[in-house]
Scaffold this motif. Structure first.
Motif, PDB file in Angstrom:
ATOM      1  N   GLU A  22       0.833  -1.211   0.000  1.00  0.00           N
ATOM      2  CA  GLU A  22       0.000   0.000   0.000  1.00  0.00           C
ATOM      3  C   GLU A  22       0.868   1.262   0.000  1.00  0.00           C
ATOM      4  O   GLU A  22       0.585   2.223  -0.714  1.00  0.00           O
ATOM      5  CB  GLU A  22      -0.846  -0.032   1.266  1.00  0.00           C
ATOM      6  N   ARG A  23       1.934   1.240   0.772  1.00  0.00           N
ATOM      7  CA  ARG A  23       2.809   2.414   0.878  1.00  0.00           C
ATOM      8  C   ARG A  23       3.897   2.408  -0.187  1.00  0.00           C
ATOM      9  O   ARG A  23       4.666   3.343  -0.300  1.00  0.00           O
ATOM     10  CB  ARG A  23       3.454   2.446   2.279  1.00  0.00           C
ATOM     11  N   ASN A  24       3.980   1.310  -0.943  1.00  0.00           N
ATOM     12  CA  ASN A  24       5.018   1.112  -1.956  1.00  0.00           C
ATOM     13  C   ASN A  24       6.416   1.347  -1.363  1.00  0.00           C
ATOM     14  O   ASN A  24       7.262   2.010  -1.950  1.00  0.00           O
ATOM     15  CB  ASN A  24       4.799   2.012  -3.177  1.00  0.00           C
ATOM     16  N   PHE A  25       6.631   0.772  -0.191  1.00  0.00           N
ATOM     17  CA  PHE A  25       7.907   0.942   0.509  1.00  0.00           C
ATOM     18  C   PHE A  25       8.057  -0.173   1.541  1.00  0.00           C
ATOM     19  O   PHE A  25       7.118  -0.457   2.282  1.00  0.00           O
ATOM     20  CB  PHE A  25       7.929   2.299   1.233  1.00  0.00           C
ATOM     21  N   GLY A  26       9.203  -0.791   1.588  1.00  0.00           N
ATOM     22  CA  GLY A  26       9.418  -1.793   2.622  1.00  0.00           C
ATOM     23  C   GLY A  26      10.594  -2.689   2.313  1.00  0.00           C
ATOM     24  O   GLY A  26      11.208  -2.612   1.238  1.00  0.00           O
ATOM     25  N   TYR A  27      10.904  -3.524   3.289  1.00  0.00           N
ATOM     26  CA  TYR A  27      12.053  -4.425   3.156  1.00  0.00           C
ATOM     27  C   TYR A  27      11.769  -5.668   4.014  1.00  0.00           C
ATOM     28  O   TYR A  27      11.449  -5.552   5.199  1.00  0.00           O
ATOM     29  CB  TYR A  27      13.312  -3.700   3.644  1.00  0.00           C
ATOM     30  N   ILE A  28      11.864  -6.826   3.397  1.00  0.00           N
ATOM     31  CA  ILE A  28      11.741  -8.085   4.156  1.00  0.00           C
ATOM     32  C   ILE A  28      13.081  -8.812   4.114  1.00  0.00           C
ATOM     33  O   ILE A  28      13.629  -9.061   3.024  1.00  0.00           O
ATOM     34  CB  ILE A  28      10.634  -8.987   3.577  1.00  0.00           C
TER      35      ILE A  28
END
Ligand SMILES: NC(=O)c1ccc[n+]([C@@H]2O[C@H](COP(=O)([O-])OP(=O)(O)OC[C@H]3O[C@@H](n4cnc5c(N)ncnc54)[C@H](OP(=O)(O)O)[C@@H]3O)[C@@H](O)[C@H]2O)c1
Length: 250
Positions: A124-130
């Motif tokens: 949704e935020r078009n941002f992240g890291y797994i």
């Protein structure tokens, strides 16, 4: 300030990762089953650390807890799926079947729970890291590694498939694949509390440490957002996949 959720924060890699990322200036949620360990870490790390007691195998409980996070910790930008374990070292024909089930529940199903719950917010935020904690056991077979290695092969392929599903989105995925690492509870857990056996694993070997892994994670999360390390394999210099062997006495 980005918020990181680290599972398996009560010991070993997870604990060292929490320490390092707090020092780097992140807000960190540290999750595990043992509340006392998390509480003492919280006392050490201060207000930017949120201890969260849950068992990754219990999806409904995990979802409820994540749905009611306190203000300031609600948006998880970085998920570190670190909780995991090896149980037993017996060959497949002698292994304890409940140990196999626990490894599958924790290393595979637990990681799936956290990922499936947290990833939609990142999208949704078009941002992240797994960042997933795989293992060299997911690539190289060893005696008694049967189901443990297979769970880590799942982690490896799941990480690669996440990258594929997230193609075109600004969400990064890395599989971290450590080799022999000492100074954690990993072998004590594997040998069901037989500490003499566990200590033997590390005798006369310069192993990698939890701090080495935490430093690697710190490097990963601080790389520029346009860069994705798909996987990173780390062994002590004393360990190598040392070629095929032939048994002469069969
Ligand atoms: N050490 C190594 O040589 C090595 C090498 C390659 C990969 N790895 C992987 O790296 C990860 C961390 O290993 P480590 O050496 O740091 O092990 P560790 O010292 O035994 O720590 C494992 C952590 O996972 C947590 N955990 C286990 N089951 C859980 C569950 N059902 N729900 C929530 N938390 C759970 C434990 O906390 P609680 O008991 O409090 O829940 C603990 O905090 C694991 O995935 C492991 O497979 C380790």
């Amino acid at each position: 300030m980005n918020t990181v959720l680290v599972t398996g924060a009560s010991a070993g890699f997870g604990e060292a990762i929490c320490r390092k990322l707090i020092a780097d200036g992140y807000k960190v949620i540290g999750a595990a089953r043992r509340e006392d360990k998390l509480k003492s870490l919280a006392t050490e790390l201060g207000d930017n650390f949120l201890p969260l007691q849950f068992d990754v195998t219990q999806k409904d409980a995990v979802d409820n807890i994540l749905a009611t996070l306190p203000i300031g910790f609600q948006q998880i930008d970085i998920l570190i799926n670190n909780a995991g374990l090896a149980l037993g070292i017996e060959p497949a024909y002698e292994a304890d079947y409940t140990d196999w089930e626990t490894m599958v529940q924790t290393n595979i199903i637990g990681m799936m729970h956290l990922t499936r719950t947290i990833l939609p917010g990142m999208v949704e935020r078009n941002f992240g890291y797994i960042i997933n904690l795989g293992s060299i056991a997911g690539t190289y077979p060893y005696r008694g590694g049967n189901v443990y290695g297979a769970t880590k092969a799942f982690v490896k392929q799941f990480s690669a498939n996440l990258r594929t599903d997230l193609f075109g989105k600004k969400i990064r995925v890395t599989n971290v694949e450590p080799g022999l690492c000492g100074g954690t509870e990993f072998s004590n857990v594997r040998f069901h509390g037989d500490n003499a056996k566990a200590n033997d694993v590390y005798k006369n070997v310069q192993y990698i440490t939890a701090e080495d892994i935490a430093n690697t994670i710190s490097w990963l999360v601080n790389t520029p957002p346009h860069m994705n390390v798909n996987s990173i394999e780390i062994m002590p210099i004393a360990q190598a996949p040392a070629g095929l062997n032939v048994s002469k006495e069969m």
